[in-house]
Design a protein around this motif. Structure first.
Motif, PDB file in Angstrom:
ATOM      1  N   TRP A  48      -3.901  -5.481   1.952  1.00 36.88           N
ATOM      2  CA  TRP A  48      -4.352  -4.198   1.762  1.00 36.88           C
ATOM      3  C   TRP A  48      -3.345  -3.091   1.746  1.00 36.88           C
ATOM      4  N   LEU A  49      -2.460  -3.222   2.437  1.00 38.94           N
ATOM      5  CA  LEU A  49      -1.247  -2.193   2.570  1.00 38.94           C
ATOM      6  C   LEU A  49      -0.466  -2.115   1.182  1.00 38.94           C
ATOM      7  N   LEU A  55       6.463  -6.791   4.241  1.00 36.32           N
ATOM      8  CA  LEU A  55       5.107  -6.828   3.538  1.00 36.32           C
ATOM      9  C   LEU A  55       5.324  -8.220   2.522  1.00 36.32           C
ATOM     10  N   THR A  84      -2.791  -0.130  -1.378  1.00 38.12           N
ATOM     11  CA  THR A  84      -2.976   1.067  -0.762  1.00 38.12           C
ATOM     12  C   THR A  84      -1.787   1.867  -1.216  1.00 38.12           C
TER      13      THR A  84
END
Length: 315
Positions: free
Chosen positions: A111-112, A268, A115
């Motif tokens: 998700w990050l 990440l 985004t």
């Protein structure tokens, strides 16, 4: 309750401080643990061998997330490109960039990541090849620098073309990590084929694979960003030399300074930070020793500028 709130605020301040520190312009220590050859290895690139870049799209993200010391005020365009090597013994494609179904593929990413970055598809490799009347039989294989989603998105479009991958990266695909969910979803339809680094030391790497045994295309192991990350040296008949380093760094500043990614970016993608730092330092030393060697991070379009855009080609 007041004491607990203070402790939570203190913890938050510490976390924010550590994250901010990870963006500070700290350079890596340049060690000399690997030998670098006195000169570039010989290569007998065959007449007619060429190199083209196929731009499939791009993403925009803050430069600060690409390397320590990058600006928070400047966005960076991240290239989603593939490189086509035309060779008389069979053409090879380095990575695939975005495929036709990138809109669904991007949903497999954390998700990050979705985004922080915005993406645009230009045209999939398969569609650009078709538009240029390129015969698919010419394409002998696809060499993956690694198996993250943005490097494999175009695989389903390429009609069963063999995908050349080493055992470490194949295991990485199979082991269930979210970072290879997309590549894993292709396992029943994509023709993954294993190769070994069966040749000797090359450019400071302990082992290598000379694909056509003429020195024109040489693969080396560069584990760290992923367990089976691979670097690809390409030498053209003109004498021009390129080193495709995948996502070891995202922008050339990473190996020029040298500097790693900040913590959030490293976390990440789930990379082995210590291994990546060693590889960055080695590439930094190669860059300083051999300025005629064009080092190409997979997402830095500036470094693709010296390669003709498909269907044109650089000899």
């Amino acid at each position: 309750m007041g004491k607990l709130l203070k402790l939570l605020l203190l913890a938050l301040v510490i976390v924010i401080g550590l994250l901010a520190w990870s963006h500070a312009p700290v350079k890596l220590e340049v060690t000399t643990t690997r030998d670098i050859p006195a000169q570039l290895p010989p290569a007998q690139a065959p007449a007619g061998m060429t190199l083209s870049v196929i731009a499939t799209g791009q993403m925009q993200a803050g430069q600060a997330f690409a390397y320590r010391g990058g600006s928070f005020l400047q966005e960076s365009e991240s290239a989603m490109d593939a490189a086509l090597i035309h060779h008389p013994k069979g053409d090879l494609l380095i990575d695939t960039g975005f495929g036709r179904d990138v809109d669904s593929h991007v949903t497999t990413t954390p998700w990050l990541m979705r985004t922080l970055a915005k993406y645009q598809l230009t045209a999939a490799v398969a569609d650009q090849l078709k538009a240029a009347d390129y015969r698919s039989a010419q394409l002998k294989g696809i060499i993956l620098t690694h198996a993250h989603w943005d490097h494999v998105s175009g695989l389903p479009d390429l009609d069963g073309t063999p995908v050349l991958i080493n055992a470490a990266e194949r295991k990485f695909i199979d082991q269930g990590s979210e970072h290879t969910a997309l590549a894993r979803s292709f396992s029943d339809t994509v023709n993954y084929q294993l190769y070994d680094f069966s040749d000797g030391a090359y450019m400071g790497y302990a082992k290598s694979l000379d694909v056509y045994k003429d020195g024109s295309i040489v693969l080396v192991p560069m584990s760290g960003h992923t367990p089976g990350s691979t670097g690809i040296f390409v030498t053209l008949p003109s004498g021009k030399r390129f080193f495709f380093i995948g996502d070891l760094v995202w922008l050339k500043e990473g190996y020029e300074r040298p500097a790693e990614r900040p913590f959030l970016s490293r976390d990440l993608v789930g990379e082995d930070g210590a291994a990546v730092r060693k590889e960055i330092v080695h590439v930094h030393r190669l860059h300083n020793k051999f300025p005629e060697l064009t080092i190409v991070p997979a997402h830095d379009r500036r470094q693709f500028a010296g390669i003709a855009g498909f269907p044109e080609a650089t000899p």
